[in-house]
Design an enzyme around this catalytic site. Structure first.
Site, PDB file in Angstrom:
ATOM      1  CG  ASP A 280      -2.155   0.927   0.957  1.00  0.00           C
ATOM      2  OD1 ASP A 280      -2.112   1.725  -0.007  1.00  0.00           O
ATOM      3  OD2 ASP A 280      -3.133   0.866   1.712  1.00  0.00           O
TER       4      ASP A 280
HETATM    5  C1  BGC Z   1      -4.969   3.482  -0.043  1.00  0.00           C
HETATM    6  C2  BGC Z   1      -5.145   2.495  -1.174  1.00  0.00           C
HETATM    7  C3  BGC Z   1      -5.012   3.207  -2.490  1.00  0.00           C
HETATM    8  C4  BGC Z   1      -3.670   3.906  -2.538  1.00  0.00           C
HETATM    9  C5  BGC Z   1      -3.415   4.642  -3.838  1.00  0.00           C
HETATM   10  C6  BGC Z   1      -3.704   4.294  -0.185  1.00  0.00           C
HETATM   11  O1  BGC Z   1      -3.661   5.312   0.758  1.00  0.00           O
HETATM   12  O2  BGC Z   1      -4.961   2.795   1.179  1.00  0.00           O
HETATM   13  O3  BGC Z   1      -6.395   1.879  -1.092  1.00  0.00           O
HETATM   14  O4  BGC Z   1      -5.152   2.294  -3.552  1.00  0.00           O
HETATM   15  O5  BGC Z   1      -3.606   4.842  -1.467  1.00  0.00           O
HETATM   16  O6  BGC Z   1      -4.197   5.745  -3.972  1.00  0.00           O
END
Ligand code: BGC
Length: 779
Positions: A270
């Site tokens: 993530d």
């Molecule tokens: C979120 C993800 C997301 C990623 C990219 C993160 O903060 O937890 O779900 O896909 O950002 O935007």
């Protein structure tokens, strides 16, 4: 000097060799051999995002505006940048793109919670298909969704992005979505793996969970989604499980996902997660996002021997396997022209099937001979299409309830509309957006305005019916509070009471519409209105869908995939959420164990306001006695049941199969959902026979000591229901001999003593926060 010459020679040979070589399916190893160390290091990292860029002064490769990130490209080796975009309820990109002379709007679909309430796998597949088409046509390679964590507690900020409290429906819904998306030569990424059920301190929180609860509840949905759809990518989560960041946990990624579940796709972190990036590489978290600020660290780690270049090579191999599958690599033409009208239709149909009719006294709905509507509540004029954060979608337009009704030529009272519109405009112009709340959503978080009684009196005279919409929004980065989110505010309760009293005094009905992303209190006020329609956050077409249901053009067929408790303190994790210490949680003790949602309410006889699987229809269905292929279970069993529409109008029914297992050696929840199906649209008098197959794994539980999934011999009960409590037909079968369905790695022990709920009472032990060291499964 000599060493320098040799290095230069080696480098020039590598470069000369690679001058001819370009990536193709059969030459991945040669490509890796042709990469310089620096290229390797950059290749396992995303190209950075704007935040990272500002900090580290490196320029990210921006391919699509609004992208979440891109992979690193090496043109000399024929490796393009590929693009990754959010998110679960539709594609998230900006509406202006370089070189495109029209706005690149995307379709906002119902949120995951709402989609799960359709219980319609084919429909969710169609939603995936539409999202996949937009992902492809707008030039992305990877849709960062579906998100599929378990809805453990109603206050979790990201519940709307997740499907259910039940792992089976979560896994099946995610699989339908992935299959739909991946039809388009683009990938889907299931996230956030795993046990990411808390947003408070989300980047550090340690979820302390028993092995059984992990296996049966928090990992199971992911396992099912992988089996049923093979997503191209899995995103690890921010949190720790039992002391270790998921992103750094080799046991979780390799022993469980790769070896046990045979997953051969790509792991991505993530965005900015974990602490030890070398550990992430070594755990096989192959691609770090948004990346590139770790490059120097990796160069050093390779030089000082803490990171082996072979580890990088292994990770690069999987990234290249992904690159080869992408539309960008295949150079497929993208026309930036998805069929948005067609997708709006899919979104509307999904919204219609997602809405759940919770209460309908004296058949208040569908509305007959209703010409003028009094719409109360700011959300009647500002319908909440979805949650905030990375899961939001830049749609062209979201219909409000007012618009939906006006579109059907219904008359909406203008003075009420002006009152609310004035309030909405003033919120928009007076409030400064915060990081958590984007401008578009400011009104969702503003308090309900106090409506003078004179407006209600006037409306009750003029309108045929009152509709009160109660709205709630939430999003990533923070969890909500019971007092201002779960429960109604005083203003909301007063509004409800006054509208109900005034309209009822004139013999006019009141309908409450819930425009929410997850359960809230209903038990304390539901006696007041005549009907309650749970509209969820149903995307850009929610207003149209709602109007169609109110008018009876569409018969509601949604059912709850999450229980609505009587009060917040009934939620099994209410005492332990979000974690301890309360002011700044470090650990979250999943003390309820496997007893999440209906597994808890039913086993411990705690009444719910609306149970899992519940939902009303404008028609009625009868169920035949179920037929079971055999009274003895051998290797499988088939169950069939015929459902008949016994009412006057057409409708669809959700048929649910629960299994009640014998409690012999290990404890079991009262019953568990094992299969479900939705009928076709059945006309009055029409029937459909549904057939289910039950396998040994459906009978099995995870036995902690043995680390095996075991179906224990004994008498089992198949229960076919219209909800988890409305069981229409039952049958018993026997399993003569205990079956060990599978033996798995004995890993992921809690790192701190966990006081887990049990049917024998809470298992007592010294309450301590001492870390039990010496779990040697980790490197
Ligand atoms: C979120 C993800 C997301 C990623 C990219 C993160 O903060 O937890 O779900 O896909 O950002 O935007």
């Amino acid at each position: 000097m000599k060493r320098k010459i040799i290095t230069l020679l080696a480098l020039s040979t590598t470069l000369a060799l690679s001058a001819q070589i370009k990536l193709e399916a059969g030459n991945i190893d040669d490509i890796i051999a042709a990469m310089t160390l620096k290229e390797k290091v950059y290749f396992v990292l995303g190209v950075g995002d704007e935040g990272v860029w500002r900090h580290y002064k490196t320029k990210p490769a921006l391919i699509l505006r609004g992208q979440a990130c891109a992979t690193y490209g090496i043109p000399r080796l024929g490796i393009p940048n590929t693009v990754l975009t959010d998110g679960p309820a539709g594609l998230r990109i900006d509406t202006i793109q370089t070189g495109v002379n029209h706005r690149t709007y995307c379709t906002a679909f119902p949120t995951a919670t709402a989609l799960a309430s359709t219980w319609n796998k084919e429909l969710v597949y169609q939603v995936g298909d539409a999202i996949g088409e937009e992902t492809f046509r707008y030039g992305s390679d990877m849709l960062l969704g579906p998100a599929m964590n378990i809805q453990r507690n109603p206050l979790t900020g990201r519940n709307f992005e997740y499907y259910s409290e039940d792992p089976y429906i979560s896994g099946m819904m995610a699989a339908s979505m992935v299959n739909g998306i991946q039809k388009w030569n683009v990938g889907a990424c299931i996230k956030h793996f795993a046990a990411n059920n808390i947003e408070t301190n989300r980047r550090t929180i340690n979820a302390v969970i028993s092995q059984r609860a992990l296996r049966e509840i928090y990992l199971r949905g992911f396992q099912i989604a992988i089996e049923q759809s093979n997503p191209w990518m899995i995103m690890t989560s921010y949190n720790k499980i039992n002391g270790y960041y998921t992103a750094e946990n080799k046991v979780l990624l390799q022993d469980i996902v790769r070896k046990e579940w045979k997953y051969d796709g790509l792991f991505v972190s993530d965005w900015v997660s974990g602490e030890d990036f070398v550990a992430q590489m070594r755990a096989g978290n192959e691609l770090l996002m948004p990346g590139n600020y770790q490059a120097e660290l990796f160069m050093k780690a390779i030089k000082n021997g803490t990171l082996d270049e072979k580890t990088l090579d292994k990770n690069i191999k999987n990234i290249l396997k992904y690159i080869i599958k992408t539309s960008t690599f295949k150079n497929l033409h993208r026309d930036y022209q998805p069929d948005l009208d067609k997708h709006a239709d899919v979104s509307r149909q999904a919204a219609e099937e997602a809405m759940v009719l919770l209460q309908n006294k004296d058949n208040t709905l569908p509305l007959r001979n209703t010409k003028s509507y009094a719409l109360f509540g700011k959300s009647s004029y500002n319908f909440i299409a979805g949650g905030t954060g990375s899961g939001r979608v830049n749609y062209r337009h979201a219909t409000s309830i007012t618009e939906g009704l006006e579109n059907m030529h219904a008359k909406v009272l203008q003075n009420l509309s002006s009152f609310y519109q004035y309030y909405i405009d003033s919120v928009r112009s007076n409030t400064t957006p915060t990081l958590k709340i984007p401008t578009k959503n400011l009104v969702d978080f503003a308090p309900e305005p106090v409506l003078p009684q004179s407006y209600i009196n006037d409306a009750a005279q003029k309108a045929d019916i009152a509709i009160i919409t109660l709205g709630r929004n939430a999003g990533e980065l923070w969890d909500r509070e019971a007092k201002d989110y779960y429960y109604l505010s005083n203003t909301e309760t007063t509004l409800l009471k006054r509208v109900c009293d005034t309209f009822h005094a004139l013999n006019k009905k009141v309908v409450v519409v819930l425009n929410i992303g997850g359960p809230i209190d209903v038990a304390s006020w539901r006696h007041m209105p005549d009907a309650i329609l749970l509209a969820w956050q149903t995307g850009q077409e929610g207003g149209h869908a709602l109007a169609n249901i109110l008018s009876g053009k569409v018969n509601p067929s949604g059912k709850l995939a999450v229980s609505f408790p009587v009060k917040y303190s009934d939620v099994p994790s209410a005492n332990s959420f979000p974690g301890v210490p309360a002011e700044n949680p470090v650990n979250a003790f999943y003390e309820e164990g496997i007893y999440v949602g209906y597994r808890y309410y039913q086993t411990f006889n705690v009444k719910t306001a609306y149970e899992f699987g519940y939902g009303l229809s404008y028609t009625d269905f009868s169920y035949s006695p179920l037929k079971i292929s055999n009274g003895k279970f051998k290797d499988k069993l088939t169950v069939s049941v015929t459902v008949t529409n016994t009412g006057k109008i057409s409708g669809k029914e959700v048929v649910q199969l629960y299994l009640k297992a014998p409690v012999t050696t290990v404890e079991k929840p009262f019953q568990e959902l094992k299969r479900y199906a939705k009928t076709q649209l059945l006309k009055s008098g029409e029937s459909e026979t549904i057939e289910f197959t039950v396998n040994p794994m459906d009978l099995a539980s995870f036995w902690t000591g043995k680390s095996q999934w075991i179906a224990e011999k004994g008498m089992y009960e198949i229960r076919i229901g219209a909800s988890s409590e409305d069981i229409r037909s039952k049958a018993i079968f026997e399993l003569d001999n205990t079956i060990v369905v599978s033996e798995v790695n004995d890993v992921l022990y809690p790192n701190i003593k966990l006081h887990e709920l049990s049917t024998h009472g809470i298992i007592k032990g010294p309450k301590t926060n001492d870390i039990i060291l010496g779990d040697s499964d980790y490197e």
